[in-house]
Design a protein around this motif. Sequence first.
Motif, short mmCIF file in Angstrom:
data_model
loop_
_atom_site.label_atom_id
_atom_site.label_comp_id
_atom_site.label_asym_id
_atom_site.label_seq_id
_atom_site.Cartn_x
_atom_site.Cartn_y
_atom_site.Cartn_z
N MET A 1 6.15 28.33 -40.58
CA MET A 1 6.82 26.59 -41.60
C MET A 1 6.68 27.61 -42.52
SD MET A 1 3.89 23.74 -42.80
CE MET A 1 2.83 25.13 -42.95
N ILE A 2 6.28 28.27 -43.23
CA ILE A 2 6.74 28.33 -44.62
C ILE A 2 8.42 29.34 -44.57
CG2 ILE A 2 6.48 30.79 -46.16
CD1 ILE A 2 3.81 28.39 -46.18
N LYS A 3 8.21 29.52 -44.00
CA LYS A 3 10.33 30.32 -43.77
C LYS A 3 10.97 28.81 -43.73
CE LYS A 3 8.73 35.03 -41.90
NZ LYS A 3 9.70 35.32 -43.59
N ARG A 4 10.46 28.40 -42.84
CA ARG A 4 11.84 27.23 -42.40
C ARG A 4 11.74 26.09 -44.15
NH1 ARG A 4 9.13 25.32 -37.90
NH2 ARG A 4 7.39 23.60 -39.37
N VAL A 5 10.31 25.83 -44.33
CA VAL A 5 10.55 25.37 -45.84
C VAL A 5 10.93 25.98 -46.59
CG1 VAL A 5 9.11 23.94 -47.69
CG2 VAL A 5 7.99 24.09 -45.15
N GLY A 6 10.87 27.10 -47.04
CA GLY A 6 11.50 27.90 -47.86
C GLY A 6 13.32 27.62 -47.44
N GLN A 7 13.45 27.72 -46.89
CA GLN A 7 15.05 27.75 -46.80
C GLN A 7 15.55 26.55 -46.75
OE1 GLN A 7 14.73 28.83 -42.54
NE2 GLN A 7 14.92 31.06 -42.90
N ARG A 8 14.58 25.08 -46.53
CA ARG A 8 15.04 24.11 -46.54
C ARG A 8 15.06 23.91 -47.64
NH1 ARG A 8 11.96 21.11 -41.60
NH2 ARG A 8 13.66 21.67 -40.08
N ILE A 9 14.12 24.16 -49.15
CA ILE A 9 14.10 24.29 -50.44
C ILE A 9 15.12 25.27 -51.08
CG2 ILE A 9 12.56 24.74 -53.23
CD1 ILE A 9 11.88 22.21 -50.96
N SER A 10 15.53 26.33 -50.68
CA SER A 10 16.80 26.92 -51.18
C SER A 10 17.97 26.43 -50.98
CB SER A 10 16.10 28.86 -50.96
OG SER A 10 17.01 28.81 -49.72
N VAL A 11 18.39 25.82 -50.02
CA VAL A 11 19.20 25.46 -49.38
C VAL A 11 19.46 24.23 -50.77
CG1 VAL A 11 21.37 24.44 -47.71
CG2 VAL A 11 19.53 25.95 -47.02
N GLU B 1 -2.67 20.70 -45.75
CA GLU B 1 -2.88 19.59 -44.90
C GLU B 1 -1.81 19.40 -44.13
OE1 GLU B 1 -4.44 15.88 -45.94
OE2 GLU B 1 -6.45 16.91 -46.84
N ASN B 2 0.11 19.81 -44.56
CA ASN B 2 0.91 19.20 -44.01
C ASN B 2 2.38 19.53 -44.54
OD1 ASN B 2 2.38 17.18 -45.57
ND2 ASN B 2 0.65 16.43 -45.24
N GLU B 3 3.22 20.09 -43.54
CA GLU B 3 4.42 20.46 -44.71
C GLU B 3 5.02 20.23 -45.22
OE1 GLU B 3 8.98 21.44 -41.93
OE2 GLU B 3 7.61 21.42 -40.41
N THR B 4 4.96 18.94 -45.55
CA THR B 4 5.59 17.89 -46.74
C THR B 4 4.94 18.09 -48.31
OG1 THR B 4 6.61 16.04 -45.60
CG2 THR B 4 5.79 15.92 -47.60
N ALA B 5 3.23 18.28 -48.51
CA ALA B 5 2.80 18.75 -49.19
C ALA B 5 3.45 20.35 -49.03
CB ALA B 5 1.23 19.22 -48.82
N ILE B 6 3.92 21.38 -48.07
CA ILE B 6 4.32 22.39 -48.74
C ILE B 6 5.31 21.82 -49.44
CG2 ILE B 6 4.89 24.61 -47.31
CD1 ILE B 6 1.85 24.30 -47.69
N ALA B 7 6.25 21.83 -48.83
CA ALA B 7 7.30 21.86 -49.74
C ALA B 7 7.34 21.45 -51.25
CB ALA B 7 7.92 21.03 -48.95
#
Length: 275
Positions: A64-74, A125-131
């Motif tokens: 999840m950390i990698k997925r969110v990171g890649q989306r944020i960097s893009v 708690e969730n992926e959106t907060a990680i984003a």
Amino acid sequence: MKFNKVVFSFLIVVIVVSCATNPFTGKKTMAFVSNDQLFPSAFAQYNQVMSESKVITGTADSEMIKRVGQRISVAAERWLNANGHQGYLEDYKWEYNLIESEQVNAWCMPGGKIAFYTGILPVAENETAIAAIMGHEVVHALANHGQQRMSAAYVQQGLAVVGNVALANDEQSLGIFNQSFGIASNVAGILPFSRAHETEADKVGLIIMAIAGYNPDEAPELWKRMNAASGGQAPPEFLSSHPANETRIKNLQELAPNAKAEAKKFGVTSFRPIN
């Protein structure tokens, strides 16, 4: 009078010889250390932290950390390209890692090296907060906040030296200066400077997370949980490097509609479910 002239001359030299431009505001910022110097040092420090830490791989959370990171960097690159900053990320070497630690923390080094600690996951708690966290930390790097803070520290040290030289023949004034300069320069200069960076990272981070498809309305909810997790223990805002949690929550609530409007310019009209 002589002291004021010396300080003024020092500041003029500082401003003239060492400026960069913040891509998000267009304003000139201090840049005593170039990215050519800063990035290799940051990369080396990151590698050292990774070698000394237990890096989590192959789990749902690490992916999840990698997925969110890649989306944020893009998303960050899309925003930069659309706003006339093509090639801004050319020297970035993105990396996203999850470290086992009870620390409730995450960071992004200059050049795109990112770390999350497992201790922050229960609060998020969730992926959106990680984003939301990821967007905030990435903006610190993109806006060269680390570079600016290093530069500000150099200015603070330089002014201390200038003050001691200018007041060398006035023992009483020199004593007063040395007793008060550190506290005064921190409260009136360094700490407000840092709080401004945090506010900017919140504002732009919301935009980046929204462009990445994450609902910015979750950011203030995250900070409500952060506040609860801290037990409300924090110094007065004017003595802190960060805005008070209440201030931050209010700002995020007010900024979320603007982030959604910005994301709409990139064709993002709906967001991933918060889960």
